[in-house]
Write a protein that holds these residues in place. Sequence first.
Motif, PDB file in Angstrom:
ATOM      1  N   ASN A 286       0.833  -1.190   0.000  1.00  0.00           N
ATOM      2  CA  ASN A 286       0.000   0.000   0.000  1.00  0.00           C
ATOM      3  C   ASN A 286       0.876   1.252   0.000  1.00  0.00           C
ATOM      4  OD1 ASN A 286      -2.395  -1.504   0.181  1.00  0.00           O
ATOM      5  ND2 ASN A 286      -2.092  -1.748   2.398  1.00  0.00           N
TER       6      ASN A 286
ATOM      7  N   TYR B 100       5.916  10.942  16.575  1.00  0.00           N
ATOM      8  CA  TYR B 100       5.884  10.176  15.334  1.00  0.00           C
ATOM      9  C   TYR B 100       7.237  10.248  14.622  1.00  0.00           C
ATOM     10  CZ  TYR B 100       4.205   8.539  10.766  1.00  0.00           C
ATOM     11  OH  TYR B 100       4.023   7.851   9.601  1.00  0.00           O
TER      12      TYR B 100
ATOM     13  N   PRO C  68       2.429   4.854   0.902  1.00  0.00           N
ATOM     14  CA  PRO C  68       2.524   5.544   2.194  1.00  0.00           C
ATOM     15  C   PRO C  68       1.584   6.745   2.255  1.00  0.00           C
ATOM     16  CG  PRO C  68       4.416   6.072   0.811  1.00  0.00           C
ATOM     17  CD  PRO C  68       3.664   4.973   0.113  1.00  0.00           C
ATOM     18  N   THR C  69       1.198   7.116   3.445  1.00  0.00           N
ATOM     19  CA  THR C  69       0.327   8.275   3.647  1.00  0.00           C
ATOM     20  C   THR C  69       1.116   9.566   3.446  1.00  0.00           C
ATOM     21  OG1 THR C  69       0.823   8.359   6.012  1.00  0.00           O
ATOM     22  CG2 THR C  69      -1.019   6.952   5.321  1.00  0.00           C
ATOM     23  N   MET C  70       0.397  10.676   3.300  1.00  0.00           N
ATOM     24  CA  MET C  70       1.051  11.977   3.180  1.00  0.00           C
ATOM     25  C   MET C  70       1.871  12.294   4.432  1.00  0.00           C
ATOM     26  SD  MET C  70       0.458  13.240   0.212  1.00  0.00           S
ATOM     27  CE  MET C  70       0.924  14.955   0.481  1.00  0.00           C
ATOM     28  N   LEU C  71       1.344  11.844   5.591  1.00  0.00           N
ATOM     29  CA  LEU C  71       2.068  12.071   6.845  1.00  0.00           C
ATOM     30  C   LEU C  71       3.422  11.377   6.801  1.00  0.00           C
ATOM     31  CD1 LEU C  71       2.309  12.969   9.806  1.00  0.00           C
ATOM     32  CD2 LEU C  71       1.049  10.890  10.443  1.00  0.00           C
ATOM     33  N   GLU C  72       3.409  10.107   6.364  1.00  0.00           N
ATOM     34  CA  GLU C  72       4.677   9.368   6.323  1.00  0.00           C
ATOM     35  C   GLU C  72       5.621   9.952   5.294  1.00  0.00           C
ATOM     36  OE1 GLU C  72       6.603   4.923   6.153  1.00  0.00           O
ATOM     37  OE2 GLU C  72       4.601   5.285   6.926  1.00  0.00           O
ATOM     38  N   LEU C  73       5.115  10.347   4.124  1.00  0.00           N
ATOM     39  CA  LEU C  73       5.979  10.927   3.095  1.00  0.00           C
ATOM     40  C   LEU C  73       6.661  12.192   3.598  1.00  0.00           C
ATOM     41  CD1 LEU C  73       3.773  10.437  -0.101  1.00  0.00           C
ATOM     42  CD2 LEU C  73       5.922   9.279   0.448  1.00  0.00           C
TER      43      LEU C  73
ATOM     44  N   ASP D  49       5.217   3.583   9.292  1.00  0.00           N
ATOM     45  CA  ASP D  49       4.217   2.509   9.289  1.00  0.00           C
ATOM     46  C   ASP D  49       4.289   1.673   8.014  1.00  0.00           C
ATOM     47  OD1 ASP D  49       3.161   3.432  11.750  1.00  0.00           O
ATOM     48  OD2 ASP D  49       2.101   5.003  10.654  1.00  0.00           O
ATOM     49  N   ASN D  50       4.685   2.297   6.916  1.00  0.00           N
ATOM     50  CA  ASN D  50       4.694   1.628   5.628  1.00  0.00           C
ATOM     51  C   ASN D  50       6.062   1.014   5.375  1.00  0.00           C
ATOM     52  OD1 ASN D  50       4.992   1.640   2.471  1.00  0.00           O
ATOM     53  ND2 ASN D  50       2.805   1.727   2.936  1.00  0.00           N
TER      54      ASN D  50
END
Length: 361
Positions: free
Chosen positions: A259, A290, A261-266, A308-309
């Motif tokens: 999946n 985080y 990654p989210t914008m937060l993770e990027l 998380d990713n």
Amino acid sequence: MEGYSSDNSDSEYHAVALPKKVLDWSYLMLDSQTLAHNLEALCSDERRHFENVEAILLASNQLITIPVIISRFSHVKVINVSNNGMVRLPEALCECPLTSLIAKNNLLESDSIPKSLGNVISLMELNLSGNNLTAFPEQILELSNLRYLFLGGNRMTEIPQEIWKLHSLQVLYLGGNRLVEIPASVGELQHLHSLVLCDNMLESLPSSIANLHLLKSLLLHKNQLRTLPSEIIALKGLSELSLRDNPLVVRFVRDMTHNPPTMLELAARIIKIHSIPYTSEEVPQNIFEYLNGAHYCLNPKCKGVFFDNRIEHIKFVDFCGKYRIPLLHYLCSSKCMENVNADSAEECSLSNDMMKKVLLG
């Protein structure tokens, strides 16, 4: 020719412990007729020592069968007739309260096994390896208390779907046969610790293998495996996996879902990769925690991080020709996975006879 002994030492492997009261007539060049004579003499002895015998060891003689007088030994738990010329096991054998029957390296065929063997409910170990079995003896399926089953080195071509009936099995040894597939019902053997399928003709395994949560050893070398079920990663207790001499696809979890990654993770990755400074006064507390929870990629050529990713992979390290799973590792992206696998391919090209590592995922 009385060889009665109370010593429980034996050079051969026994899954079930050898009792103390042993009649050891191994390596005496006995034929079946002489054995029958000796057993009759022992049973006619007024001292009746034979009634105390709990194990009869007859390995490495010249026997073609066991005399029916064996049923007189009403307390015998272990019988070992390995390395003879046995062509038949008598029905009388099933009148003994056996816990272990070892008849490996003989000339037994599928119809040489007693039809009433399934009635020996006390049997916990059965070793028929190194014989001429062409089919799985159906009476074995009635041995619900069987824990150790050795059928290696025969000529069996299939395993019955009803193998699930042996629900107490801890060790199932089927190496050195002519198996082309394994039934999915093997996944119902919930107590299985060791599954040996080496030196067969298997091209695939059922995904139900992943249901064997207690499995520690899975030996698959010398088959025709080109892929493995990705579910095998779920076997967290697996400590030994032998894969050598297979045309196995190195990356057998190539279709693993990843999946994005989210914008937060990027955004968090950019901050960590470029070492952008931040403090708890400048960003919200949850963002601060985080960012501090970043994990670094296991690829030595990558300086990336992830939160998380992640991409999962397992590294196999060669140990005396057997591949052991040390840990489940994580990479930050699929590109890292490709780079690591490329390194693995280079190493394999340098040494075709010994794989340095295999990466999955």
